[in-house]
Scaffold this motif. Structure first.
Motif, short mmCIF file in Angstrom:
data_model
loop_
_atom_site.label_atom_id
_atom_site.label_comp_id
_atom_site.label_asym_id
_atom_site.label_seq_id
_atom_site.Cartn_x
_atom_site.Cartn_y
_atom_site.Cartn_z
N THR A 159 10.80 -67.74 -30.36
CA THR A 159 11.34 -66.93 -29.27
C THR A 159 12.83 -66.71 -29.46
O THR A 159 13.33 -65.58 -29.26
CB THR A 159 11.08 -67.62 -27.92
N ASN A 160 13.57 -67.73 -29.86
CA ASN A 160 15.01 -67.58 -30.09
C ASN A 160 15.30 -66.62 -31.23
O ASN A 160 16.24 -65.80 -31.16
CB ASN A 160 15.63 -68.94 -30.39
N ARG A 205 2.89 -85.52 -28.71
CA ARG A 205 3.82 -85.19 -29.79
C ARG A 205 3.44 -83.86 -30.44
O ARG A 205 4.31 -83.03 -30.75
CB ARG A 205 3.83 -86.31 -30.83
N GLU A 206 2.13 -83.64 -30.65
CA GLU A 206 1.69 -82.37 -31.21
C GLU A 206 2.02 -81.21 -30.27
O GLU A 206 2.47 -80.15 -30.71
CB GLU A 206 0.19 -82.42 -31.48
N ARG A 207 1.80 -81.43 -28.97
CA ARG A 207 2.14 -80.38 -28.00
C ARG A 207 3.64 -80.10 -28.00
O ARG A 207 4.06 -78.94 -27.87
CB ARG A 207 1.69 -80.80 -26.60
N GLU A 208 4.46 -81.16 -28.14
CA GLU A 208 5.91 -80.98 -28.18
C GLU A 208 6.33 -80.17 -29.41
O GLU A 208 7.19 -79.28 -29.32
CB GLU A 208 6.60 -82.33 -28.18
N GLU A 209 5.70 -80.46 -30.57
CA GLU A 209 6.01 -79.70 -31.78
C GLU A 209 5.61 -78.23 -31.61
O GLU A 209 6.32 -77.33 -32.08
CB GLU A 209 5.29 -80.31 -32.97
N GLU A 210 4.46 -77.99 -30.98
CA GLU A 210 4.04 -76.61 -30.73
C GLU A 210 5.04 -75.89 -29.84
O GLU A 210 5.38 -74.73 -30.08
CB GLU A 210 2.65 -76.59 -30.10
N MET A 211 5.52 -76.56 -28.80
CA MET A 211 6.49 -75.94 -27.90
C MET A 211 7.82 -75.69 -28.60
O MET A 211 8.47 -74.66 -28.39
CB MET A 211 6.70 -76.83 -26.66
N GLN A 212 8.24 -76.64 -29.46
CA GLN A 212 9.48 -76.43 -30.20
C GLN A 212 9.35 -75.25 -31.16
O GLN A 212 10.29 -74.45 -31.30
CB GLN A 212 9.84 -77.70 -30.96
N GLU A 213 8.20 -75.13 -31.81
CA GLU A 213 7.99 -73.99 -32.71
C GLU A 213 7.98 -72.69 -31.92
O GLU A 213 8.54 -71.67 -32.38
CB GLU A 213 6.66 -74.17 -33.45
N LEU A 214 7.37 -72.70 -30.74
CA LEU A 214 7.38 -71.51 -29.90
C LEU A 214 8.80 -71.15 -29.48
O LEU A 214 9.19 -69.97 -29.48
CB LEU A 214 6.50 -71.74 -28.68
N ASN A 215 9.62 -72.16 -29.14
CA ASN A 215 11.01 -71.91 -28.76
C ASN A 215 11.80 -71.33 -29.93
O ASN A 215 12.63 -70.42 -29.74
CB ASN A 215 11.67 -73.19 -28.27
N ARG A 216 11.56 -71.85 -31.15
CA ARG A 216 12.27 -71.32 -32.32
C ARG A 216 11.90 -69.87 -32.57
O ARG A 216 12.78 -69.03 -32.86
CB ARG A 216 11.96 -72.19 -33.55
#
Length: 228
Positions: A192-193, A179-190
């Motif tokens: 990047t967008n 879950r922490e890794r998923e949040e990190e990836m979502q923050e990275l996607n935000r």
């Protein structure tokens, strides 16, 4: 009435089944002068242990006792040696052995990510193939349950319950880690967008500026030629 399993519970059941299966050593063939690397994703605070040994040529036995392995290794030719380096995700060296027949290592992960174990064999002429077995475990699978049973004098059912309890704890921690890794990836996607949006606006502004300069240049050119 047939039992039904909810689809959302399938990943958890698969993890439980995978954790309950006994882990065994893997056998690899390594050509002299070449390197083979194996990675394992380990979270912070997890224990990791590993052991490795060279298998004698034309030996088809799946496993041997420690005394038999020592006798076997004494008969190995000098060409059958390997070197190993274990590194953390940020490149820190955790274990290093050079030109050995066997060895083992243990560490507690201080960094989350992919830990790398790289084996290589010295270059020989003519080339040789070195076969070795490697057993790498992390997390709940590192616990020696036979020792726990001997020390605690527990019944078989209690031992199985302890195994399941530790397995569930490990899965619970793994779910929080994912879950922490998923949040990190979502923050990275935000991020990047957002950067792509600003880059698109900047590109549009540059294109409009260049188009305006071209129109201004053409207007001045036609005015000088008295065409307008």
């Amino acid at each position: 009435m047939a039992a039904r399993v909810h689809v959302s519970h399938l990943p958890l059941l698969l993890l439980l089944l995978a954790a309950a299966l006994p882990a065994g050593a893997l056998r690899f063939d390594l050509h002299s002068g070449h390197t083979k690397c194996i990675s394992d994703e380990i979270k912070v605070g997890a224990m990791a242990v590993g052991k490795y040994h060279i298998v004698a040529p034309d030996d088809g036995t799946p496993s041997l006792s420690s005394s038999s392995q020592q006798q076997q290794q004494q008969l190995l030719p000098d060409s059958h040696r390997i070197s190993l380096r274990v590194t953390s995700p940020y490149g820190s060296s955790l274990h290093y052995a050079e030109n050995v027949h066997s060895g083992n290592f243990a560490f507690t992960a201080t960094e989350a990510g992919d830990y790398l174990a790289c084996f290589w064999a010295p270059d020989h002429r003519p080339p040789v193939i070195v076969a070795f077995e490697f057993d790498w475990r992390s997390g709940v699978s590192t616990r020696d349950w036979s020792t726990v049973a001997k020390k605690g004098q527990v019944e078989s059912m209690e031992l199985e319950l302890r195994k399941l309890e530790d397995t569930i704890k490990s899965i619970h921690e793994e779910m929080f880690y994912l879950r922490e890794r998923e949040e990190e990836m979502q923050e990275l996607n935000r991020r990047t967008n957002a950067r792509m949006a600003w880059l698109s606006l900047l590109s549009l502004a540059i294109c409009l500026s260049v188009a305006g300069l071209q129109l201004w240049h053409l207007k001045n050119f036609f005015e000088r030629k008295k065409l307008l």
